[in-house]
Write an enzyme that holds these catalytic residues in place. Structure first.
Site, PDB file in Angstrom:
ATOM      1  N   GLU A 101       0.835  -1.201   0.000  1.00 39.60           N
ATOM      2  CA  GLU A 101       0.000   0.000   0.000  1.00 39.60           C
ATOM      3  C   GLU A 101       0.870   1.251   0.000  1.00 39.60           C
ATOM      4  OE1 GLU A 101      -3.506   2.160   2.679  1.00 39.60           O
ATOM      5  OE2 GLU A 101      -2.643   0.241   3.309  1.00 39.60           O
ATOM      6  N   HIS A 137       2.614   8.403 -20.664  1.00 42.24           N
ATOM      7  CA  HIS A 137       2.693   7.255 -19.772  1.00 42.24           C
ATOM      8  C   HIS A 137       2.667   5.966 -20.594  1.00 42.24           C
ATOM      9  CE1 HIS A 137       1.081   9.631 -16.036  1.00 42.24           C
ATOM     10  NE2 HIS A 137       2.184  10.132 -16.551  1.00 42.24           N
ATOM     11  N   GLU A 139       0.706   3.467 -20.572  1.00 44.12           N
ATOM     12  CA  GLU A 139      -0.613   3.065 -21.082  1.00 44.12           C
ATOM     13  C   GLU A 139      -0.928   3.785 -22.391  1.00 44.12           C
ATOM     14  OE1 GLU A 139      -1.044   3.209 -16.491  1.00 44.12           O
ATOM     15  OE2 GLU A 139       0.059   4.256 -18.073  1.00 44.12           O
ATOM     16  N   CYS A 167      -3.661   6.305 -14.134  1.00 46.10           N
ATOM     17  CA  CYS A 167      -4.061   7.595 -13.578  1.00 46.10           C
ATOM     18  C   CYS A 167      -5.343   8.039 -14.269  1.00 46.10           C
ATOM     19  CB  CYS A 167      -2.943   8.623 -13.760  1.00 46.10           C
ATOM     20  SG  CYS A 167      -2.623   9.057 -15.483  1.00 46.10           S
ATOM     21  N   CYS A 170      -4.852   8.835 -18.111  1.00 44.33           N
ATOM     22  CA  CYS A 170      -4.690   7.632 -18.938  1.00 44.33           C
ATOM     23  C   CYS A 170      -5.994   6.853 -19.030  1.00 44.33           C
ATOM     24  CB  CYS A 170      -3.589   6.748 -18.362  1.00 44.33           C
ATOM     25  SG  CYS A 170      -1.915   7.358 -18.663  1.00 44.33           S
TER      26      CYS A 170
END
Length: 260
Positions: A101, A137, A139, A167, A170
């Site tokens: 996390e 990015h 992606e 994000c 994206c």
């Protein structure tokens, strides 16, 4: 899914999982700091191969710059580029894909992909991309670098294994692609959820889901598969970290709540 939310046992298990993640965050911070420290040490050793201190002339140059009347212009570094490859470094995989996390230092996106163009002789295409979150990015870059010649008559089945979920920007771009190209079917399996508490991130994930993208958190078996398929593992098996399954369940519950 609604019945699960009303189940007291389910709620109790989710609460205990959240508490467990809070207790392990200090440990994860320590791991991130130690791994970053080790990476910096290796980098420093590689730069000063002779193990010698900097020459006196270098110190003199610094002193002269500090005492000068004119300002020193900062050096402009070029933006990081998208890296496209076939196999990931094993240390990079273990650090970037670890489903913790607390993700300090994990400032890249690694995207491993499988792409099948049905009815063609290309077979199953495989590879990976990584970015530094500067410029496009991974992606977004996928559609420009791995799918440059789009054939509207073909049927594309694409699977991504990513170190973190997209994000908001994206997610919006991917949704637009899927809406415009109905013959592209995309599944995204993420090791972690990126800033999942942010409302814009949640809206982006919902938009992806609505556009037909299959979203899921990577299971322990997915990590082993990705290790075998995309990593320079030298035929060594992946030893999963002890809280891998627990962290998967934590993120999967969060994703389920977002996509309700």
């Amino acid at each position: 899914m609604a019945s699960d939310l009303r189940d007291p046992l389910k709620l109790h298990s989710s609460t205990m999982a959240d508490k467990s993640h809070s207790l392990t965050r200090k440990k994860e911070r320590t791991e991130a700091v130690e791994e970053n420290k080790g990476a910096k040490q290796v980098k420093n050793e590689g730069t000063n191969t002779g193990g010698e201190a900097p020459a006196d002339g270098a110190d003199g140059a610094v002193d002269g710059a500090q005492g000068a009347d004119f300002p020193v212009e900062p050096m402009e570094l070029p933006p990081f580029e998208i890296i496209v490859g076939d196999r990931i470094d094993p240390l990079a995989f273990k650090f970037q894909f670890k489903n913790v996390e607390y993700s300090s230092g994990r400032n890249k996106t690694f995207l491993c992909y499988l792409m099948d163009r049905g009815g063609t002789a290309d077979g199953l295409l495989r590879g990976y991309l990584e970015d530094e979150h500067a410029g496009p990015h991974a992606e977004e870059a996928f559609f420009g670098q791995c799918l440059p010649q789009y054939d509207p008559a073909a049927k594309y089945t694409i699977t991504w294994y990513v170190s973190s979920s997209p994000c908001s920007a994206c997610a919006a771009k991917i949704s637009e692609v899927l809406k415009a190209k109905k013959n592209v079917k995309l599944s995204v399996f993420a090791a972690r959820l990126f800033e999942w508490e942010d409302e814009e991130i949640q809206a982006g994930l919902k938009a992806l889901h609505a556009a037909g993208c299959k979203l899921r958190i990577m299971k322990p078996l997915d990590f082993s598969y990705t290790w075998d398929t995309f990593v320079e593992n030298e035929d060594q098996p992946l030893n999963l970290w002890e809280d891998c399954k627990e962290n998967y369940e934590f993120y999967q519950d969060k994703l389920a709540d977002i996509l309700l």
